[in-house]
Design a protein around this motif. Structure first.
Motif, PDB file in Angstrom:
ATOM      1  N   ILE A  52       0.596  -1.405  -0.289  1.00 18.28           N
ATOM      2  CA  ILE A  52      -0.313   0.281   0.506  1.00 18.28           C
ATOM      3  C   ILE A  52       0.821   1.108   0.061  1.00 18.28           C
ATOM      4  CG2 ILE A  52      -1.870   1.449   1.651  1.00 18.28           C
ATOM      5  CD1 ILE A  52      -2.980  -0.888   2.456  1.00 18.28           C
ATOM      6  N   ALA A  53       1.937   1.153   0.931  1.00 17.76           N
ATOM      7  CA  ALA A  53       2.755   2.315   0.780  1.00 17.76           C
ATOM      8  C   ALA A  53       4.032   2.839  -0.141  1.00 17.76           C
ATOM      9  CB  ALA A  53       4.187   2.586   2.014  1.00 17.76           C
ATOM     10  N   ARG A  54       3.921   1.598  -1.075  1.00 15.22           N
ATOM     11  CA  ARG A  54       3.740   1.964  -2.660  1.00 15.22           C
ATOM     12  C   ARG A  54       3.589   1.979  -3.348  1.00 15.22           C
ATOM     13  NH1 ARG A  54       8.008  -4.493  -2.449  1.00 15.22           N
ATOM     14  NH2 ARG A  54       9.730  -3.666  -1.236  1.00 15.22           N
ATOM     15  N   LYS A  55       2.757   1.341  -3.985  1.00 18.18           N
ATOM     16  CA  LYS A  55       0.919   2.677  -4.481  1.00 18.18           C
ATOM     17  C   LYS A  55       1.014   3.569  -4.427  1.00 18.18           C
ATOM     18  CE  LYS A  55      -1.281   0.873  -7.474  1.00 18.18           C
ATOM     19  NZ  LYS A  55      -1.052  -0.226  -8.739  1.00 18.18           N
ATOM     20  N   LEU A  56       0.896   4.155  -3.140  1.00 18.51           N
ATOM     21  CA  LEU A  56       0.817   5.543  -2.720  1.00 18.51           C
ATOM     22  C   LEU A  56       2.094   6.040  -3.201  1.00 18.51           C
ATOM     23  CD1 LEU A  56      -0.985   5.698   1.156  1.00 18.51           C
ATOM     24  CD2 LEU A  56      -1.585   5.712  -1.398  1.00 18.51           C
ATOM     25  N   GLU A  57       3.774   5.512  -2.739  1.00 19.37           N
ATOM     26  CA  GLU A  57       4.799   6.723  -3.517  1.00 19.37           C
ATOM     27  C   GLU A  57       4.778   6.653  -5.751  1.00 19.37           C
ATOM     28  OE1 GLU A  57       7.836   5.263  -2.057  1.00 19.37           O
ATOM     29  OE2 GLU A  57       7.538   5.733   0.179  1.00 19.37           O
ATOM     30  N   ILE A  58       4.030   5.731  -6.071  1.00 18.00           N
ATOM     31  CA  ILE A  58       3.350   5.657  -7.274  1.00 18.00           C
ATOM     32  C   ILE A  58       3.035   6.700  -7.708  1.00 18.00           C
ATOM     33  CG2 ILE A  58       3.472   3.727  -8.990  1.00 18.00           C
ATOM     34  CD1 ILE A  58       4.313   1.866  -7.719  1.00 18.00           C
ATOM     35  N   TRP A  59       1.849   7.124  -7.206  1.00 18.63           N
ATOM     36  CA  TRP A  59       1.188   8.222  -7.424  1.00 18.63           C
ATOM     37  C   TRP A  59       1.368   9.307  -6.697  1.00 18.63           C
ATOM     38  CZ3 TRP A  59      -4.008   4.829  -4.737  1.00 18.63           C
ATOM     39  CH2 TRP A  59      -4.112   3.661  -5.117  1.00 18.63           C
ATOM     40  N   GLY A  60       2.590   9.473  -5.853  1.00 15.11           N
ATOM     41  CA  GLY A  60       2.819  11.019  -5.910  1.00 15.11           C
ATOM     42  C   GLY A  60       2.840  11.359  -4.996  1.00 15.11           C
ATOM     43  N   VAL A  61       2.566  10.328  -3.821  1.00 20.48           N
ATOM     44  CA  VAL A  61       2.635  11.324  -2.823  1.00 20.48           C
ATOM     45  C   VAL A  61       4.367  10.416  -1.793  1.00 20.48           C
ATOM     46  CG1 VAL A  61       1.659  10.215  -0.230  1.00 20.48           C
ATOM     47  CG2 VAL A  61       0.206  10.255  -2.498  1.00 20.48           C
ATOM     48  N   ASN A  62       4.366  11.382  -1.359  1.00 21.40           N
ATOM     49  CA  ASN A  62       6.102  11.781  -0.966  1.00 21.40           C
ATOM     50  C   ASN A  62       6.062  10.541   0.617  1.00 21.40           C
ATOM     51  OD1 ASN A  62       5.866  12.542   2.020  1.00 21.40           O
ATOM     52  ND2 ASN A  62       5.143  14.342   1.237  1.00 21.40           N
ATOM     53  N   ARG A  63       6.838  10.008   0.740  1.00 22.89           N
ATOM     54  CA  ARG A  63       7.371   8.430   1.754  1.00 22.89           C
ATOM     55  C   ARG A  63       7.348   9.165   2.922  1.00 22.89           C
ATOM     56  NH1 ARG A  63      12.037   4.748   1.970  1.00 22.89           N
ATOM     57  NH2 ARG A  63      11.266   3.975  -0.730  1.00 22.89           N
TER      58      ARG A  63
END
Length: 400
Positions: A52-63
């Motif tokens: 889930i965290a990786r998917k959010l980061e792919i969408w442009g959300v910072n870590r």
């Protein structure tokens, strides 16, 4: 002469040291439960949240924000489950007098049936089982209690003053336990957030423990361990959800009190191989006794569990879990029992994925390959396994 002077194998000297070291290692883990358990649980939950965290980061959300949102999602689900269990438990508490009345009535029926078959009176039954009569209230004991209460009404204030310290002590203990539980829970979610946020640094730190020449093997071990834990844990969560639905429908139709709570407990207990299913079934049968003890309730619970176990073993588990953790049944039982002795229920639940990762590590390290072979399912085929495997494949084909 040469054979007499030959020195024993080095293992002869090292084995006692290994045994002593293992003993103190287990003692240390047991004593460090308060510190290590939240970290272990946080590590496993982090593996579930990592996609889930990786998917959010792919969408442009910072870590930082991705780690926070993933942790908040897990916390929200945890709180929702906590509220649901609390509401169901409160429902049982509010109807406790009715529950006790049904329980006493059921016990009376059972004692009457036993007396009719064997001729042993209820008092003699309690004596055989070494149970004091006061532990099983009857109408006469209730009347005696009421009479005694009226006789001692004049000294009620003194009794209240004497009992007040004990009641206050019990309340303080309950409050302290509650705040400890909340504190450990919050600490676990704090660990989860930082594990997600600093996961790259943690990974590189582990890699630096090994020589650069072993970098490929180390990466393979880390990726394999992470994959096996993710697939197993996510599959188990999906399985718990489906089992919860099956149990809830069956328990509701059967007429068991608090079916949602009992079904949730039974579904969560399924994470403990072999033992969890038996414990859940016993709890459901006890609730059938509390709910009235009619024969139809016991039959309904048994049918529900039988259907759920069939669906779990031959339909759901092959699809959503499969053979993600390559541990043989003997090792599975051993590690579950060991986990229970070391860390209780928490140890029983987390032992399977942790030993699955241990097998991945053992398979990649030459000196540990015998351990990996012992933990795995290699060379364990039998006619029964082939039959069950072919049956599972046929059932899979029906649902494709």
């Amino acid at each position: 002469m040469e054979s007499k002077n030959k020195l024993p194998h080095p293992l002869f000297y090292l084995f006692p040291l290994y045994v002593i070291g293992l003993y103190f290692f287990i003692v240390g883990i047991v004593n460090a439960y308060v510190f290590l358990a939240p970290i272990a649980i946080a590590a496993l939950v982090t593996m579930i949240l990592l996609p889930i965290a990786r998917k959010l980061e792919i969408w442009g959300v910072n870590r930082l924000l991705a780690a926070f949102l993933s942790t908040f999602l897990a916390l929200s689900m945890y709180l929702a489950m906590f509220v649901l269990i609390s509401l169901q438990a409160n429902n049982i508490y509010e109807n406790w007098d009715t529950v006790k009345g049904r329980l006493h009535s059921t016990i009376g029926k059972i004692q009457g049936s036993i007396e009719g078959i064997s001729g042993v009176s209820p008092d003699e039954q309690l004596e055989i089982l070494n149970i004091p009569p006061s532990a099983v209230p009857s109408d006469s004991t209730k009347a005696d209690k009421e009479k005694k209460r009226k006789e001692t009404a004049s000294s009620g204030e003194k009794d209240n003053k004497a009992e007040a310290p004990e009641k206050n002590k019990g309340v303080k203990t309950a409050i302290a336990n509650f705040f400890d539980f909340v504190g450990y829970s919050l600490l676990t979610f704090i660990y989860i957030f930082f594990f997600l946020f600093y996961r790259r640094k943690i990974r590189l730190s582990i890699i630096r423990f090994f020589p650069k020449s072993e970098g490929t093997k180390t990466t393979k071990i880390l990726n394999g361990s992470l994959t096996i834990a993710q697939q197993y844990l996510i599959g188990r969560l999906i399985l718990i959800f489906f089992l919860w639905i099956i149990y809830s429908v069956g328990m509701t139709i059967t007429g068991i009190d608090s079916p949602i709570l009992i079904s949730l407990i039974a579904a969560v207990l399924s994470m403990i191989p072999y033992v969890g299913t038996v414990i859940g079934y016993v709890i459901a049968m006890m609730m059938a006794v509390v709910s009235g003890g009619e024969t139809g309730l016991f039959i309904g619970v048994s049918i529900t569990y039988g259907l759920a176990q069939f669906v779990e073993s031959y339909i759901l588990e092959p699809f959503v879990v499969g053979d993600k953790v390559d541990l043989n049944p003997l090792v599975t039982i051993i590690v579950v029992v060991l986990g229970g002795l070391v860390w209780g229920v928490v140890g029983m639940i987390i032992s399977i994925p942790f030993f699955g990762m241990l097998k991945i590590i053992a398979d990649q390290i030459e000196v540990l390959k015998p351990l990996g072979y012992f933990l795995g399912q290699e060379d364990m085929g039998s006619k029964d396994d082939d039959f069950l495997g072919s049956l599972a494949k046929k059932l899979k084909g029906l649902f494709k």
